[in-house]
Motif scaffolding. Structure first.
Motif, PDB file in Angstrom:
ATOM      1  N   TYR A  46      12.923  -6.260  21.559  1.00  0.00           N
ATOM      2  CA  TYR A  46      13.372  -4.864  21.579  1.00  0.00           C
ATOM      3  C   TYR A  46      13.704  -4.328  20.186  1.00  0.00           C
ATOM      4  O   TYR A  46      14.102  -3.175  20.048  1.00  0.00           O
ATOM      5  CB  TYR A  46      14.627  -4.708  22.446  1.00  0.00           C
ATOM      6  N   ASP A  60      11.925 -13.813  23.936  1.00  0.00           N
ATOM      7  CA  ASP A  60      12.873 -13.328  24.937  1.00  0.00           C
ATOM      8  C   ASP A  60      14.167 -14.126  24.792  1.00  0.00           C
ATOM      9  O   ASP A  60      14.278 -15.017  23.942  1.00  0.00           O
ATOM     10  CB  ASP A  60      12.276 -13.376  26.351  1.00  0.00           C
ATOM     11  N   SER A  61      15.144 -13.826  25.626  1.00  0.00           N
ATOM     12  CA  SER A  61      16.470 -14.437  25.437  1.00  0.00           C
ATOM     13  C   SER A  61      16.427 -15.957  25.551  1.00  0.00           C
ATOM     14  O   SER A  61      17.105 -16.650  24.801  1.00  0.00           O
ATOM     15  CB  SER A  61      17.450 -13.886  26.471  1.00  0.00           C
ATOM     16  N   PHE A  83      25.663 -10.790  21.990  1.00  0.00           N
ATOM     17  CA  PHE A  83      25.720 -11.988  22.840  1.00  0.00           C
ATOM     18  C   PHE A  83      24.627 -13.000  22.470  1.00  0.00           C
ATOM     19  O   PHE A  83      24.792 -14.208  22.665  1.00  0.00           O
ATOM     20  CB  PHE A  83      25.652 -11.623  24.341  1.00  0.00           C
ATOM     21  N   TYR A 132      24.260 -14.490  33.842  1.00  0.00           N
ATOM     22  CA  TYR A 132      23.142 -14.043  33.011  1.00  0.00           C
ATOM     23  C   TYR A 132      23.588 -14.142  31.559  1.00  0.00           C
ATOM     24  O   TYR A 132      24.744 -13.841  31.241  1.00  0.00           O
ATOM     25  CB  TYR A 132      22.840 -12.595  33.411  1.00  0.00           C
ATOM     26  N   SER A 149      16.456 -13.881  32.320  1.00  0.00           N
ATOM     27  CA  SER A 149      15.561 -13.276  33.315  1.00  0.00           C
ATOM     28  C   SER A 149      14.351 -14.170  33.582  1.00  0.00           C
ATOM     29  O   SER A 149      13.713 -14.052  34.614  1.00  0.00           O
ATOM     30  CB  SER A 149      15.108 -11.896  32.839  1.00  0.00           C
ATOM     31  N   HIS A 195      17.803   0.081  31.504  1.00  0.00           N
ATOM     32  CA  HIS A 195      16.971  -0.129  32.691  1.00  0.00           C
ATOM     33  C   HIS A 195      17.421   0.723  33.872  1.00  0.00           C
ATOM     34  O   HIS A 195      16.654   0.970  34.807  1.00  0.00           O
ATOM     35  CB  HIS A 195      16.942  -1.622  33.041  1.00  0.00           C
ATOM     36  N   SER A 234      10.426 -11.420  32.697  1.00  0.00           N
ATOM     37  CA  SER A 234      11.179 -11.268  31.442  1.00  0.00           C
ATOM     38  C   SER A 234      10.280 -10.579  30.416  1.00  0.00           C
ATOM     39  O   SER A 234       9.073 -10.406  30.656  1.00  0.00           O
ATOM     40  CB  SER A 234      11.575 -12.651  30.920  1.00  0.00           C
ATOM     41  N   THR A 235      10.840 -10.259  29.265  1.00  0.00           N
ATOM     42  CA  THR A 235      10.025  -9.573  28.248  1.00  0.00           C
ATOM     43  C   THR A 235       8.801 -10.409  27.861  1.00  0.00           C
ATOM     44  O   THR A 235       7.691  -9.876  27.804  1.00  0.00           O
ATOM     45  CB  THR A 235      10.880  -9.257  26.996  1.00  0.00           C
ATOM     46  N   MET A 289      20.454  -2.230  20.278  1.00  0.00           N
ATOM     47  CA  MET A 289      19.393  -2.877  19.489  1.00  0.00           C
ATOM     48  C   MET A 289      19.038  -2.020  18.273  1.00  0.00           C
ATOM     49  O   MET A 289      18.734  -2.538  17.204  1.00  0.00           O
ATOM     50  CB  MET A 289      18.141  -3.075  20.349  1.00  0.00           C
TER      51      MET A 289
END
Ligand code: 13P
Ligand code: SF4
Length: 330
Positions: A46, A60-61, A83, A132, A149, A195, A234-235, A289
């Motif tokens: 992002y 992604d995360s 985070f 999460y 995710s 979202h 997820s992304t 972001m």
């Protein structure tokens, strides 16, 4: 439940030192500092495209926590939100973790304050707490296992018939409950401001105009969007899908920063950002972001500040559920 703090756009950025540097000079400076500091730049999909292009790793995360867990660098420069950098610090207590902007938060993390969460959990004795990754270190310290995710469904399924509390995203929670056939999951009622903003009505209009397009969506979207999605992931999962699908056009329902990498991964395909309710706003861009800029990235590497720190007692308690997630995702 106790009243939650109001979630809105973050506070305006603090006035910045005028560096008087061109984008090229900033890029060169960042590359030089990377070598001098033995630093690794980790960035989320992002982030602004110029930040992604300078990063050593974009993901992604889950991928970012995996990359943070195995880096040999002395300094981790985290271009994402707080985070994410905090997770990197929990995994690397002896390394310096810097961020371009310490105020880059997340509505999900901010909407789940640890003291309120702790009290709320008292209603659910005997439940396994699945959180999460979009939550604070203090909330992670109150959790049994973390998920992202990309692994949430797998982790909930692996917990068998244990009673589960899922926090803090209720939309991801509802998606997981459906996929894992666990209608009994208990949810914390958090949402992501980005979202949450997508409009079902406007999505339907866009689908009517692009009948051959596939809708791909992040599971943080509400059900009004997810019910129309051909693929939910997820992304990184969405990028992968756009690349591999034989379809030519995609309506993408997640933060619009993802379009940069998605377009690189799927050149020649047409990517359309899903529309927010208010057509006059840029609500499909995460304001947290967007606090990170090239200038702030340069400054945090030059000054090794701001650094992310986690008190040791919290870090140790938060580490266990993160490690459990990494083991369960291996
Ligand atoms: P993923 O990149 O793990 O899909 O998460 C999206 C997100 O909202 C990060 O804040
Ligand atoms: Fe948090 Fe949503 Fe921004 Fe992701 S997009 S960092 S979930 S506010």
């Amino acid at each position: 439940m106790d009243k939650l703090p109001v979630i809105g756009n973050p506070t305006p950025p603090a006035p910045q030192e005028d560096l008087g540097m061109t984008p090229q000079e900033l890029e060169d400076g960042i590359k030089r500092l990377k070598k001098e500091r033995n630093a690794v730049i980790l960035a989320h999909y992002y982030q602004e495209s110029e930040i992604q292009d300078l990063a050593d790793f974009v993901g992604d995360s889950l991928q970012l926590s995996q990359a943070a867990a195995k880096t040999q660098a002395d300094v981790i420069v985290f271009c994402g939100v707080h985070f994410m950098a905090e997770t990197a610090k929990i995994l690397n207590p002896t390394k310096i973790v810097v961020v371009p902007d310490l105020e880059a938060g997340c509505s999900l993390a901010d909407g789940c304050p640890a003291p309120v969460f702790k009290k709320w959990l008292e209603q659910y004795p005997g439940h396994t707490v699945v959180s999460y990754i979009n939550c604070s270190a203090d909330v992670k310290a109150l959790s049994d296992v973390i998920c992202t995710s990309s692994n949430a469904v797998k982790i909930v399924k692996a917990l068998g018939d244990q009673k589960i509390v899922f926090a803090p995203d209720r939309h991801l929670g509802a998606f997981v409950a459906k996929q894992a056939n666990r209608p009994d999951l208990v949810f914390w009622q958090g949402t992501c401001i980005v979202h949450e903003t997508f409009s079902e009505k406007r999505l339907l209009e866009l689908m009517a105009k692009n009948p051959d397009a596939e809708v791909i969506a992040h599971p943080e979207c509400h059900e009004g969007i997810l019910r129309h999605a051909n693929h939910i992931a997820s992304t990184s999962g969405l990028i992968d899908y756009a690349k591999k699908s034989p379809k030519q056009t995609f309506i993408v329902a997640t933060e619009a920063g993802i379009l940069h990498r998605m377009q690189q991964a799927a050149p020649g395909k047409t990517l359309i950002a899903a529309p927010p309710e208010d057509e006059t706003c840029a609500c499909n861009l995460c304001p947290h972001m967007r606090r990170n800029t090239l200038e702030k990235l340069y400054l945090c590497m030059r000054d090794l500040s701001p650094q992310v720190d986690v008190p040791e007692a919290t870090r140790v308690r938060a580490l266990a559920p993160i490690q459990r997630m990494l083991e369960m995702s291996a």
